[in-house]
Design a protein around this motif. Structure first.
Motif, PDB file in Angstrom:
ATOM      1  N   ARG A 156       0.827  -1.202   0.000  1.00 48.29           N
ATOM      2  CA  ARG A 156       0.000   0.000   0.000  1.00 48.29           C
ATOM      3  C   ARG A 156       0.870   1.263   0.000  1.00 48.29           C
ATOM      4  O   ARG A 156       0.372   2.361  -0.158  1.00 48.29           O
ATOM      5  N   ARG A 190       4.020   3.203  -1.835  1.00 51.94           N
ATOM      6  CA  ARG A 190       4.757   3.193  -3.095  1.00 51.94           C
ATOM      7  C   ARG A 190       5.998   4.056  -2.961  1.00 51.94           C
ATOM      8  O   ARG A 190       5.912   5.254  -2.726  1.00 51.94           O
ATOM      9  N   GLU A 213       1.262   7.219  -0.305  1.00 51.76           N
ATOM     10  CA  GLU A 213       0.269   6.350   0.302  1.00 51.76           C
ATOM     11  C   GLU A 213      -0.998   6.366  -0.544  1.00 51.76           C
ATOM     12  O   GLU A 213      -1.062   7.059  -1.569  1.00 51.76           O
ATOM     13  N   GLU A 214      -1.988   5.649  -0.127  1.00 49.71           N
ATOM     14  CA  GLU A 214      -3.226   5.578  -0.895  1.00 49.71           C
ATOM     15  C   GLU A 214      -3.861   6.960  -1.052  1.00 49.71           C
ATOM     16  O   GLU A 214      -4.314   7.337  -2.129  1.00 49.71           O
ATOM     17  N   HIS A 215      -3.849   7.735   0.036  1.00 48.78           N
ATOM     18  CA  HIS A 215      -4.506   9.039   0.000  1.00 48.78           C
ATOM     19  C   HIS A 215      -3.597  10.168   0.475  1.00 48.78           C
ATOM     20  O   HIS A 215      -4.074  11.182   0.984  1.00 48.78           O
ATOM     21  N   LEU A 233      -0.586   9.680  -5.988  1.00 46.70           N
ATOM     22  CA  LEU A 233      -1.006   8.909  -4.836  1.00 46.70           C
ATOM     23  C   LEU A 233      -1.642   7.601  -5.292  1.00 46.70           C
ATOM     24  O   LEU A 233      -1.927   7.393  -6.472  1.00 46.70           O
ATOM     25  N   GLY A 234      -1.885   6.728  -4.340  1.00 49.22           N
ATOM     26  CA  GLY A 234      -2.464   5.446  -4.687  1.00 49.22           C
ATOM     27  C   GLY A 234      -3.834   5.549  -5.317  1.00 49.22           C
ATOM     28  O   GLY A 234      -4.235   4.676  -6.100  1.00 49.22           O
ATOM     29  N   ASP A 235      -4.565   6.617  -4.985  1.00 46.67           N
ATOM     30  CA  ASP A 235      -5.906   6.787  -5.548  1.00 46.67           C
ATOM     31  C   ASP A 235      -5.897   7.524  -6.880  1.00 46.67           C
ATOM     32  O   ASP A 235      -6.952   7.846  -7.426  1.00 46.67           O
TER      33      ASP A 235
END
Length: 650
Positions: A24, A26, A433-435, A451-453
């Motif tokens: 999760r 990167r 991170e994701e967010h 970002l991850g999203d």
């Protein structure tokens, strides 16, 4: 002949040494973060301007590069110069050059990659085998000495060099060479092949990362096979009479309690174990490694983050065996420790791993190179009893242990390892991170990452770290909607504070998270306490019981004999721990007593007073301390990190 599908070129992030497929978090690439002037950018630029050419010069001079020419020309024999693993230094230099080209885009660096690749490629056999020490006329047969021959170890470094080239430039001749070599390894040592393994782990981490980069799952599977074969005492101990633990071949990695044996071997193996655990979703293996990290960091790691307490095997000692004067702390072991902790952080998000990365970067990695990037420490002891000798700039050093940095060594694994690490230092500074973004290592920088999203976030970091403890993070590109900005608060930073929107509040070590909708220009300030502090050892560390070390921020300090008041003998000084260390305009000073020790009468160093030297009252003295990473820059000197106190005897 294996037929390959076309591969996707160039990492869109600009190149990253480690890219887990299941995470999760990167890691950022060379193109997503740019350092500004500061501590680490200075080291990077020195690496680019001096160290890379320096390494190539010495390898040419010593004949290590010409070994490839001799294989290509059919003129091999038993008079081959260099150790059996000298090929690996060429591959690490190639990796460093590839990352540096990805970082700077300098044409002369790319030219060097192409020039060296051509020489290497001409030495590759038709079936993919590539080694200049074995398998040719006048040499021992291939894989006839898996314990100490290092053939697979060298191949592992070749694969990592190819990963760097692939992720920064795209498929080319070096990548093709590495694919053929990896195919050869799988064909020779796969599940249906020879049941061997290499005495020095490295092929495993190279296989996993090349497998990730090329989408070749069988490379990851081959790494798993090698990991599972180790720990069953299959390597011949008579080749190196230090026991199976030296090779980590005494206990399967899943059952090991702590890291043991040769430190670099143990850490390269562990880095590969984390990679395999992540790629194969093997929670049992990951948990085993986490337990080994905890045990080893708590009981077998020096205050600098250095690892290795024994010179005879460049290895770990038993629990609490951490002598200052015999600390080995090989530079390569420090780099390998970073490799392990970085992978564990990416797998777990636990800030303890990022803390150890920082400690090791500042106090092992940064300690090795000289200011001009042309001399290096191989081992990093914490106590130098007698000043070393100046190393000749034109002479190869036959010894790893030295009180002065040397331009090159008979075994020169550390300079090229440093070169590849420094070229990519900034890729360890932050993750997406994701967010949101997490900033882990503090240096002036500009960061822009996806970002991850799928949203994009950008920040600028302004700081004088490690001299100053203020870190300003300014938003330069704000994603739509709420996002998170995570800042690491080091374990040593009790009393840290965060300022946001004009309000200041205390934050605890670990991480502080600001989560909200950001706007361009928003500023967040982190204040880390940077006063010098005493650090006490666990009383079970016998070698430094009764001593203290001094730290300031992430830096460990030491006392050098040079620069002290006239007549000061470090062996006769006792620090007064009741008086806190003082920071005087950047100079860290501790107070104590000098001349407090006089030898026991007679020629026998033991006596009725419990074998202790007799104590006199002594005279007041102030010791000026030096950041450990700078020691011996002013010339040969005695040095101590652990300072005996007036409360006890070190």
């Amino acid at each position: 002949m294996t037929v390959h599908e076309p591969v996707v070129p160039t990492d869109p992030a600009g190149g990253r040494p480690v890219v887990p497929s299941r995470s999760r978090l990167r890691p950022l690439g060379l193109g997503e973060i740019e350092l500004g002037p500061g501590f680490w950018s200075t080291l990077q630029e020195t690496n680019a301007a001096a160290t890379l050419d320096h390494c190539e010069y010495w390898m040419e001079r010593e004949g290590w590069l010409a070994n490839f020419d001799r294989v290509a020309g059919g003129t091999t024999g038993r008079d081959r110069p260099g150790w059996c693993f000298s090929d690996s230094e060429v591959y690490k230099l190639l990796e460093a050059l590839a990352w540096e080209y990805g970082r700077s885009g300098r044409g002369e660096v790319d030219d060097a990659v192409r020039r060296l690749t051509a020489r290497v490629g001409r030495a590759q056999d038709a079936d993919g085998y590539l080694n200049t020490c074995y398998g040719h006329a006048g040499q021992e047969p291939r894989y006839s000495d898996l314990e100490t021959g290092h053939e697979l170890y060298c191949t592992g470094h070749l694969l990592q060099a190819a990963v760097a080239r692939l992720r920064t430039t795209g498929p080319d001749a070096l990548v093709d060479i590495a694919r053929r070599a990896a195919d050869h390894v799988c064909a020779t040592f796969g599940a249906d092949g020879a049941p061997g393994l290499c005495g020095h782990p490295e092929i495993e981490v190279g296989l996993v990362e090349l497998g990730r980069a090329l989408g070749e799952e069988r490379y990851v599977e081959q790494a798993r096979i090698f990991l599972d074969r180790r720990g069953h005492r299959t390597l011949r101990q008579d080749r190196v009479p230090l026991g199976s633990a030296y090779f980590q071949d005494d206990v399967p990695i899943r059952r090991a309690r702590a890291w043991r044996g040769h430190a670099v071997r143990a850490l390269y193996l562990t880095a590969a174990a984390v990679d395999v655990a992540v790629e194969c979703a093997d929670r049992e293996l990951l948990a085993a490694v986490e337990g080994q990290w905890e045990h080893t960091v708590a009981r077998r790691t020096h205050v600098t983050g250095g690892m290795g307490s024994r010179h005879q095997d460049e290895g770990f000692g038993e629990d609490w065996e951490l002598p200052a004067d015999r600390a080995y702390c090989e530079t390569c072991a420090g780099i390998a420790s970073v490799m392990v902790s970085w992978r564990l952080y990416l797998a777990t998000g636990d800030m303890r791993y990022a803390d150890l990365v920082e400690r090791t970067f500042f106090n092992v990695v940064a300690t090795s190179p000289s200011a001009d990037g042309r001399a290096f420490f191989y081992a990093n002891p914490l106590h130098q009893r007698v000043a070393g000798e100046e190393a000749r700039a034109d002479a190869l050093s036959p010894r790893a242990e030295s009180g002065m940095r040397a331009p090159w060594f008979d075994v020169s694994c550390c300079p090229t390892n440093l070169a590849r690490t420094l070229a990519t230092w900034h890729t360890y500074a932050a993750v997406a991170e994701e967010h949101g973004l997490a900033v882990l290592q503090y240096a002036p920088a500009r960061i822009r990452a996806e970002l991850g999203d799928g949203r994009v976030m950008g920040v600028a970091v302004e700081t004088g770290y490690p001299r100053g403890g203020a870190v300003l993070v300014r938003v330069t590109e704000a994603p739509a909607g709420a996002a998170a900005l995570r800042l690491r608060v080091p374990a040593w930073a009790a009393g840290a504070e965060l300022e946001e929107g004009g309000r200041r509040r205390p934050v605890r070590p670990g991480a502080v998270v600001v989560e909200r909708e950001f706007a361009v220009g928003d500023q967040i300030r982190l204040f880390l306490p940077m006063g010098p502090r005493f650090t006490w050892p666990d009383p079970r560390i016998d070698a430094v019981r009764g001593c203290v070390a001094v730290e300031r921020g992430p830096l460990v300090y030491c006392a050098e004999a040079v620069g002290q008041p006239d007549g000061t003998d470090l062996d006769e000084v006792r620090v007064d721990p009741s008086v806190p260390p003082d920071d005087r305009d950047g100079r860290v000073v501790v107070r104590g007593l000098a001349g407090t020790v006089r030898a026991t009468a007679g020629a026998w160093p033991y006596g009725e007073r419990a074998g202790r030297a007799q104590q006199d009252e002594g005279s007041d003295v102030e010791l000026v301390l030096t950041p450990y990473h700078q020691w011996a820059e002013r010339g040969p000197t005695a040095m101590r990190v652990w300072l005996p106190t007036t409360l006890g005897h070190g």
